[in-house]
Design a protein around this motif. Sequence first.
Motif, PDB file in Angstrom:
ATOM      1  N   ILE A  28       0.831  -1.209   0.000  1.00  0.00           N
ATOM      2  CA  ILE A  28       0.000   0.000   0.000  1.00  0.00           C
ATOM      3  C   ILE A  28       0.864   1.257   0.000  1.00  0.00           C
ATOM      4  CG2 ILE A  28      -0.278  -0.225   2.544  1.00  0.00           C
ATOM      5  CD1 ILE A  28      -3.026   1.202   2.173  1.00  0.00           C
ATOM      6  N   TYR A  29       0.454   2.206  -0.837  1.00  0.00           N
ATOM      7  CA  TYR A  29       1.099   3.528  -0.871  1.00  0.00           C
ATOM      8  C   TYR A  29       0.037   4.561  -0.491  1.00  0.00           C
ATOM      9  CZ  TYR A  29       3.847   7.516  -2.390  1.00  0.00           C
ATOM     10  OH  TYR A  29       4.565   8.691  -2.406  1.00  0.00           O
ATOM     11  N   VAL A  30       0.313   5.339   0.528  1.00  0.00           N
ATOM     12  CA  VAL A  30      -0.619   6.400   0.923  1.00  0.00           C
ATOM     13  C   VAL A  30       0.111   7.732   0.823  1.00  0.00           C
ATOM     14  CG1 VAL A  30      -2.122   7.288   2.744  1.00  0.00           C
ATOM     15  CG2 VAL A  30      -1.822   4.825   2.484  1.00  0.00           C
ATOM     16  N   CYS A  31      -0.505   8.661   0.110  1.00  0.00           N
ATOM     17  CA  CYS A  31       0.119   9.972  -0.056  1.00  0.00           C
ATOM     18  C   CYS A  31       0.215  10.686   1.290  1.00  0.00           C
ATOM     19  CB  CYS A  31      -0.699  10.804  -1.043  1.00  0.00           C
ATOM     20  SG  CYS A  31      -0.384  10.274  -2.740  1.00  0.00           S
ATOM     21  N   GLY A  32       1.383  11.217   1.579  1.00  0.00           N
ATOM     22  CA  GLY A  32       1.620  11.866   2.870  1.00  0.00           C
ATOM     23  C   GLY A  32       1.340  13.357   2.836  1.00  0.00           C
ATOM     24  N   GLN A  72       4.820   5.656   2.585  1.00  0.00           N
ATOM     25  CA  GLN A  72       4.199   6.990   2.597  1.00  0.00           C
ATOM     26  C   GLN A  72       5.283   8.028   2.299  1.00  0.00           C
ATOM     27  OE1 GLN A  72       2.217   9.906   5.915  1.00  0.00           O
ATOM     28  NE2 GLN A  72       1.458   7.826   5.969  1.00  0.00           N
ATOM     29  N   ASN A  73       4.893   9.095   1.626  1.00  0.00           N
ATOM     30  CA  ASN A  73       5.853  10.167   1.314  1.00  0.00           C
ATOM     31  C   ASN A  73       5.598  11.389   2.195  1.00  0.00           C
ATOM     32  OD1 ASN A  73       3.357  10.741  -0.141  1.00  0.00           O
ATOM     33  ND2 ASN A  73       4.483  12.481  -0.973  1.00  0.00           N
ATOM     34  N   VAL A  74       6.517  12.314   2.125  1.00  0.00           N
ATOM     35  CA  VAL A  74       6.324  13.655   2.710  1.00  0.00           C
ATOM     36  C   VAL A  74       6.714  14.629   1.604  1.00  0.00           C
ATOM     37  CG1 VAL A  74       6.937  15.254   4.556  1.00  0.00           C
ATOM     38  CG2 VAL A  74       7.236  12.806   4.915  1.00  0.00           C
ATOM     39  N   GLY A  98       8.384  17.801  -9.953  1.00  0.00           N
ATOM     40  CA  GLY A  98       6.935  18.009  -9.913  1.00  0.00           C
ATOM     41  C   GLY A  98       6.337  17.100  -8.845  1.00  0.00           C
ATOM     42  N   TRP A  99       5.076  17.336  -8.552  1.00  0.00           N
ATOM     43  CA  TRP A  99       4.429  16.647  -7.441  1.00  0.00           C
ATOM     44  C   TRP A  99       4.114  15.175  -7.742  1.00  0.00           C
ATOM     45  CZ3 TRP A  99      -1.436  17.696  -6.443  1.00  0.00           C
ATOM     46  CH2 TRP A  99      -1.865  16.980  -5.328  1.00  0.00           C
ATOM     47  N   HIS A 100       3.547  14.910  -8.923  1.00  0.00           N
ATOM     48  CA  HIS A 100       3.090  13.538  -9.196  1.00  0.00           C
ATOM     49  C   HIS A 100       4.251  12.553  -9.342  1.00  0.00           C
ATOM     50  CE1 HIS A 100      -0.303  16.047  -9.849  1.00  0.00           C
ATOM     51  NE2 HIS A 100       0.117  16.481 -11.022  1.00  0.00           N
ATOM     52  N   GLU A 139       6.992  12.622  -7.958  1.00  0.00           N
ATOM     53  CA  GLU A 139       7.552  12.334  -6.619  1.00  0.00           C
ATOM     54  C   GLU A 139       6.958  11.028  -6.080  1.00  0.00           C
ATOM     55  OE1 GLU A 139       6.335  15.399  -3.851  1.00  0.00           O
ATOM     56  OE2 GLU A 139       6.448  14.023  -2.150  1.00  0.00           O
ATOM     57  N   CYS A 140       5.643  10.944  -6.080  1.00  0.00           N
ATOM     58  CA  CYS A 140       5.003   9.749  -5.516  1.00  0.00           C
ATOM     59  C   CYS A 140       5.254   8.515  -6.385  1.00  0.00           C
ATOM     60  CB  CYS A 140       3.505   9.996  -5.312  1.00  0.00           C
ATOM     61  SG  CYS A 140       3.230  11.066  -3.871  1.00  0.00           S
ATOM     62  N   VAL A 141       5.322   8.721  -7.693  1.00  0.00           N
ATOM     63  CA  VAL A 141       5.588   7.590  -8.591  1.00  0.00           C
ATOM     64  C   VAL A 141       6.979   7.011  -8.327  1.00  0.00           C
ATOM     65  CG1 VAL A 141       5.976   6.962 -11.013  1.00  0.00           C
ATOM     66  CG2 VAL A 141       4.019   8.393 -10.383  1.00  0.00           C
ATOM     67  N   PRO A 174      -5.786  15.873 -10.005  1.00  0.00           N
ATOM     68  CA  PRO A 174      -4.944  15.222 -11.001  1.00  0.00           C
ATOM     69  C   PRO A 174      -3.940  14.223 -10.426  1.00  0.00           C
ATOM     70  CG  PRO A 174      -4.058  17.403 -10.497  1.00  0.00           C
ATOM     71  CD  PRO A 174      -5.316  17.248  -9.682  1.00  0.00           C
ATOM     72  N   HIS A 175      -3.731  14.210  -9.105  1.00  0.00           N
ATOM     73  CA  HIS A 175      -2.547  13.531  -8.583  1.00  0.00           C
ATOM     74  C   HIS A 175      -2.480  12.038  -8.926  1.00  0.00           C
ATOM     75  CE1 HIS A 175       1.000  13.099  -6.214  1.00  0.00           C
ATOM     76  NE2 HIS A 175       0.436  12.421  -5.242  1.00  0.00           N
ATOM     77  N   HIS A 176      -3.523  11.284  -8.593  1.00  0.00           N
ATOM     78  CA  HIS A 176      -3.442   9.840  -8.830  1.00  0.00           C
ATOM     79  C   HIS A 176      -3.622   9.484 -10.311  1.00  0.00           C
ATOM     80  CE1 HIS A 176      -4.253   9.042  -4.287  1.00  0.00           C
ATOM     81  NE2 HIS A 176      -3.039   9.464  -4.548  1.00  0.00           N
TER      82      HIS A 176
END
Length: 409
Positions: free
Chosen positions: A40-44, A80-82, A223-225, A227-229, A252-254
């Motif tokens: 599981i990945y949850v955006c921080g 999870q990210n920050v 960029g923001w997206h 980062e999580c990828v 737009p993030h996910h």
Amino acid sequence: MHAWPASEVPALPGKGRDLQIHDTATQGTITLDPGPVARIYVCGITPYDATHIGHAATYNAFDLVQRVWLDTKRQVHYVQNVTDVDDPLLERAIRDGHDWTELAERETALFREDMTALRMLPPQHYIGAVEAIPGIVPLVERLRDTGAAYELDGDVYFSVESDARFGAVSNLDAEAMRLLSAERGGDPDRPGKKNPLDPMLWMAAREGEPSWDGGTLGRGRPGWHIECVAIALDHLGMGFDVQGGGSDLAFPHHEMGASHAQVLTGEFPFAQAYVHAGIVALNGEKMSKSKGNLVFVSKLRRDGVDPAAIRLTLLAHHYRADWEWKDDVLDTAAQRLGRWRAAVSRPDGPSADALVEDIREALANDLDAPAALAAVDRWAALQQSEGGTDEGAPGVVSRAVDALLGVAL
Ligand code: 5CA
Ligand code: ZN
């Protein structure tokens, strides 16, 4: 980055059933089928202000996902990210005359304390955007080199047209996407873009702003997206089980994250399920750092509110519902906590076997926490009115409420 300490999850007799959950992409409920290690990945958070009840409600939903999985005797791999560098963080630091790194560190430390107090299970990998930059740069270079990204005055944009599946996460029409893009960090009106929705992958260094070595991209920041990828691919790989966040992250993030990852790897899907929590409001508007209409978890704790009562307040609302924070929601939770604690403090009580199954069933059914609370309420009421002779029951209830709902009685 380090996460926060894990509270113990008591073992329960028997085993829970597989989680069925609402998936934004397919717009229906699906039964997840994770392997022995569920991913599981949850955006921080973006750490420019303290954890508010909206954040806490979203993290509560994904904590429940993990508790259901643990109860099926699986392991959980949680990342999870920050977002410790981004426009809103830099803007807030300038506004308040603070160093942006100190602001991010201070608010992240407070977030860890809040998560610990609320008994949210910590991620195994807690990764900041800044520390992820060395992994982000090659991904952006690869997207550019394969023609899925292009340069505009030194900045690099992802071309949404490079992904035939673009739009399949959030299922929105073009006009809705354009409006949300403008509202949520995009720049649809910037001249020169191939498609107004194209999101930035790499922002060339701006005067007075922090920047990092970007190899052939030049100095800049991510960029923001992407980062999580980068963080998700590095620690989980493609096809992980759940991508989670509040419903404001669906687009737009996910959407963008799924496109970036699918184009990068040629594989599908990025995540098996895209799960989104409802939005908590205060005074009729979304609780948000930018609007400032906030109820902070840390402030409630300082005021002497029991974190278990805060957690019960979150659990009293279905995770997919949008709801409004009102003063009485906390009183209701505190009263419930008092009734439950009184009920488990007796030496014996009514059998808890059916209750454990009822909680399991409620949570496996799209995380129906309110139904789980109602089941515990019924057991506590029976304990109060008739009592019982099962000597193990109060202990079982206490352990089940802790293991499955994260509430210590
Ligand atoms: N750093 C990015 C994600 S990579 C970010 O969105 N940070 S945040 O601090 O703005 O939000 C953190 C999480 O809390 C996100 O999942 C967001 O959807 C959720 N969230 C923010 N405000 C609310 C709210 N009022 N109600 C419910 N969830 C919220
Ligand atoms: Zn994210």
